[in-house]
Design a protein around this motif. Sequence first.
Motif, PDB file in Angstrom:
ATOM      1  N   TRP A 174      -7.203  64.344  45.509  1.00 15.57           N
ATOM      2  CA  TRP A 174      -5.768  64.580  45.646  1.00 15.57           C
ATOM      3  C   TRP A 174      -5.450  64.776  47.117  1.00 15.57           C
ATOM      4  N   ASN A 175      -4.202  64.494  47.478  1.00 12.91           N
ATOM      5  CA  ASN A 175      -3.767  64.559  48.870  1.00 12.91           C
ATOM      6  C   ASN A 175      -4.570  63.568  49.708  1.00 12.91           C
ATOM      7  N   VAL A 201      11.429  67.705  56.179  1.00 15.45           N
ATOM      8  CA  VAL A 201       9.972  67.533  56.249  1.00 15.45           C
ATOM      9  C   VAL A 201       9.345  67.794  54.887  1.00 15.45           C
ATOM     10  N   ASN A 202       9.782  68.858  54.240  1.00 14.51           N
ATOM     11  CA  ASN A 202       9.254  69.217  52.927  1.00 14.51           C
ATOM     12  C   ASN A 202       9.477  68.088  51.913  1.00 14.51           C
ATOM     13  N   ALA A 203      10.687  67.519  51.910  1.00 16.33           N
ATOM     14  CA  ALA A 203      11.004  66.432  50.987  1.00 16.33           C
ATOM     15  C   ALA A 203      10.174  65.193  51.302  1.00 16.33           C
ATOM     16  N   GLY A 204       9.973  64.899  52.594  1.00 22.13           N
ATOM     17  CA  GLY A 204       9.176  63.740  52.971  1.00 22.13           C
ATOM     18  C   GLY A 204       7.724  63.878  52.550  1.00 22.13           C
ATOM     19  N   LEU A 205       7.157  65.053  52.757  1.00 21.96           N
ATOM     20  CA  LEU A 205       5.769  65.279  52.358  1.00 21.96           C
ATOM     21  C   LEU A 205       5.606  65.175  50.842  1.00 21.96           C
ATOM     22  N   ARG A 206       6.566  65.706  50.106  1.00 19.38           N
ATOM     23  CA  ARG A 206       6.473  65.621  48.656  1.00 19.38           C
ATOM     24  C   ARG A 206       6.583  64.171  48.196  1.00 19.38           C
ATOM     25  N   ALA A 207       7.442  63.391  48.824  1.00 18.17           N
ATOM     26  CA  ALA A 207       7.574  61.981  48.451  1.00 18.17           C
ATOM     27  C   ALA A 207       6.258  61.244  48.666  1.00 18.17           C
ATOM     28  N   VAL A 208       5.568  61.552  49.771  1.00 19.64           N
ATOM     29  CA  VAL A 208       4.289  60.896  50.043  1.00 19.64           C
ATOM     30  C   VAL A 208       3.246  61.277  49.010  1.00 19.64           C
ATOM     31  N   VAL A 209       3.112  62.579  48.746  1.00 21.64           N
ATOM     32  CA  VAL A 209       2.065  63.006  47.815  1.00 21.64           C
ATOM     33  C   VAL A 209       2.376  62.563  46.387  1.00 21.64           C
ATOM     34  N   MET A 210       3.659  62.438  46.036  1.00 22.81           N
ATOM     35  CA  MET A 210       4.019  61.956  44.704  1.00 22.81           C
ATOM     36  C   MET A 210       3.618  60.504  44.486  1.00 22.81           C
ATOM     37  N   LEU A 211       3.512  59.716  45.566  1.00 25.34           N
ATOM     38  CA  LEU A 211       3.090  58.324  45.436  1.00 25.34           C
ATOM     39  C   LEU A 211       1.707  58.211  44.804  1.00 25.34           C
ATOM     40  N   GLU A 212       0.895  59.261  44.991  1.00 25.53           N
ATOM     41  CA  GLU A 212      -0.461  59.218  44.458  1.00 25.53           C
ATOM     42  C   GLU A 212      -0.487  59.188  42.931  1.00 25.53           C
ATOM     43  N   PRO A 216      -3.679  53.532  43.116  1.00 32.91           N
ATOM     44  CA  PRO A 216      -5.094  53.689  42.756  1.00 32.91           C
ATOM     45  C   PRO A 216      -5.911  54.289  43.891  1.00 32.91           C
ATOM     46  N   VAL A 217      -5.643  55.557  44.194  1.00 32.60           N
ATOM     47  CA  VAL A 217      -6.292  56.189  45.347  1.00 32.60           C
ATOM     48  C   VAL A 217      -7.194  57.358  44.957  1.00 32.60           C
ATOM     49  N   ARG A 218      -7.315  57.637  43.676  1.00 33.73           N
ATOM     50  CA  ARG A 218      -7.993  58.871  43.277  1.00 33.73           C
ATOM     51  C   ARG A 218      -9.489  58.873  43.539  1.00 33.73           C
TER      52      ARG A 218
END
Length: 237
Positions: A174-175, A201-212, A216-218
């Motif tokens: 994750w992350n 910044v908080n919204a941008g970081l959440r958008a990035v981590v939600m992409l996971e 297929p990055v796990r």
Amino acid sequence: MDTVEIQRVVAIEDDNWWYRERRAIIARELRRLGGPPGRAADIGAAGGGNTRVLVEHGWEAIAIDASPEAVELAKRRGIDAYHGDACYLPLSTGDFDFVMALDVLQHIPDDQTAAGELARVLRPGGVALISVPCDLSLWSAHDVALGHVRRYSRESLAALIEGAGLQLDRMWSWNVLLRPVVKWRRHRSAPQGAGRLNPVVNAGLRAVVMLERYLPVRSLPGVTLFARAHRPELTSS
């Protein structure tokens, strides 16, 4: 985690991108269990932010933490919370359908005993959800400031879980997408406590981590490892 840091976490965790997405992971894992909710325990629960996810999904949930101050904070939030050491859980053997220990084991010198306690309190067939920071190359002053004694590899986490008598169902990173930024920042900045981020910044970081959730990055290197395991069913001879 000291009292001041726990208070900071409680103050920001409802909105912070990292804590929000971690709660979303818990919710998804609970939905994957199927069947009716049962008894659950959140080990190393701090102020009980993750325990609330269990309650919201209908589980009879309790929080356990080694910090009396954290227990009091959780109780003030309406959570059934108790003081306890992860290596000597004040819980009955085989009495829980689900236990979670999220970002806990890295704080404990004797993580083998703590993992064994997770297995002990699960009923046969019960499920454990575990998360830990991964990859020693990410070790920094941040780990020292938070009281970590190790970071894990996939192999060391699998060995810990299986050595406790649990059967590993799956493990994932994750992350992942933010790992390069995390590595750069932690190796070049002084450690900082949990704090409120700029909303953009908080919204941008959440958008990035939600992409996971969708990419297929796990299996790629990340910042955190999650593992789901279960206590094997009893077999008759």
